[in-house]
Design a protein around this motif. Structure first.
Motif, mmCIF file in Angstrom:
data_model
loop_
_atom_site.group_PDB
_atom_site.id
_atom_site.type_symbol
_atom_site.label_atom_id
_atom_site.label_comp_id
_atom_site.label_asym_id
_atom_site.label_seq_id
_atom_site.Cartn_x
_atom_site.Cartn_y
_atom_site.Cartn_z
ATOM 1 N N UNK A 32 0.855 -1.170 0.000
ATOM 2 C CA UNK A 32 0.000 0.000 0.000
ATOM 3 C C UNK A 32 0.897 1.227 0.000
ATOM 4 N N UNK A 33 0.579 2.182 -0.863
ATOM 5 C CA UNK A 33 1.414 3.355 -1.033
ATOM 6 C C UNK A 33 0.657 4.607 -0.627
ATOM 7 N N UNK A 34 1.398 5.559 -0.077
ATOM 8 C CA UNK A 34 0.757 6.784 0.398
ATOM 9 C C UNK A 34 1.668 7.980 0.192
ATOM 10 N N UNK A 35 1.055 9.147 0.221
ATOM 11 C CA UNK A 35 1.764 10.420 0.241
ATOM 12 C C UNK A 35 1.403 11.159 1.516
ATOM 13 N N UNK A 98 3.533 0.465 3.077
ATOM 14 C CA UNK A 98 3.398 -0.613 4.059
ATOM 15 C C UNK A 98 2.875 -1.850 3.339
ATOM 16 N N UNK A 99 3.431 -2.976 3.687
ATOM 17 C CA UNK A 99 3.134 -4.202 2.946
ATOM 18 C C UNK A 99 1.820 -4.819 3.397
ATOM 19 N N UNK A 107 0.119 7.467 10.215
ATOM 20 C CA UNK A 107 1.530 7.541 9.845
ATOM 21 C C UNK A 107 2.320 6.344 10.367
ATOM 22 N N UNK A 108 2.013 5.861 11.544
ATOM 23 C CA UNK A 108 2.804 4.775 12.125
ATOM 24 C C UNK A 108 2.516 3.417 11.484
ATOM 25 N N UNK A 109 1.580 3.366 10.542
ATOM 26 C CA UNK A 109 1.321 2.113 9.824
ATOM 27 C C UNK A 109 2.285 1.916 8.667
ATOM 28 N N UNK A 110 3.025 2.934 8.320
ATOM 29 C CA UNK A 110 3.911 2.870 7.161
ATOM 30 C C UNK A 110 5.346 2.610 7.619
ATOM 31 N N UNK A 111 5.943 1.607 7.018
ATOM 32 C CA UNK A 111 7.264 1.141 7.441
ATOM 33 C C UNK A 111 8.405 1.741 6.632
ATOM 34 N N UNK A 112 8.106 2.184 5.439
ATOM 35 C CA UNK A 112 9.152 2.655 4.535
ATOM 36 C C UNK A 112 8.805 4.064 4.055
ATOM 37 N N UNK A 113 9.842 4.893 3.982
ATOM 38 C CA UNK A 113 9.640 6.291 3.612
ATOM 39 C C UNK A 113 10.689 6.718 2.591
#
Length: 123
Positions: A32-35, A98-99, A107-113
């Motif tokens: 899953x990708x986000x901005x 986040x996979x 924000x804390x659900x995303x592992x890679x930035x």
């Protein structure tokens, strides 16, 4: 996964920009990708997300009618098309991943930035 954001720049109010985030690796379709964005002196805030399976997108109300998030799986890239830009959109924009996760604003659900790309909107 490693993320590389690009496409930022200086634009006049009412103009458009398209941000891109290129991801490394062969498992892009599982992320899953986000901005997110961070304006000077403010906390990082969610902008938009697209689920790993492409089944859903989610964006914050302030950009919903102006920004569109999309993903190009063969090119391992996610885009943020930004139209009708306003001075309050000025910020550093970050992509995140986040996979297998939901398209969430947390924000804390995303592992890679990624490293961020600066968008400046002049009025």
């Amino acid at each position: 996964v490693q993320l590389q954001a690009s496409g930022g720049g200086l634009v006049q109010a009412g103009g458009s920009l398209r941000l891109s985030c290129a991801a490394s690796g062969r498992t892009f379709s599982t992320y899953t990708m986000a901005w997110f964005r961070q304006a000077p002196g403010k906390e990082r805030e969610f902008v938009a997300a697209v689920a790993w399976n492409g089944a859903s997108t989610y964006s914050v109300d302030s950009v919903k009618a102006r920004f569109t998030i999309s993903r190009d799986i063969p090119k391992n890239t996610v885009h943020l098309q930004m139209n009708s830009l306003k001075s309050e959109d000025t910020a550093v924009y970050y992509c995140a991943a986040n996979r297998w996760g939901a398209a969430t604003s947390a924000r804390n659900e995303y592992d890679y930035w990624g490293q961020g790309t600066l968008v400046t909107v002049s009025s």
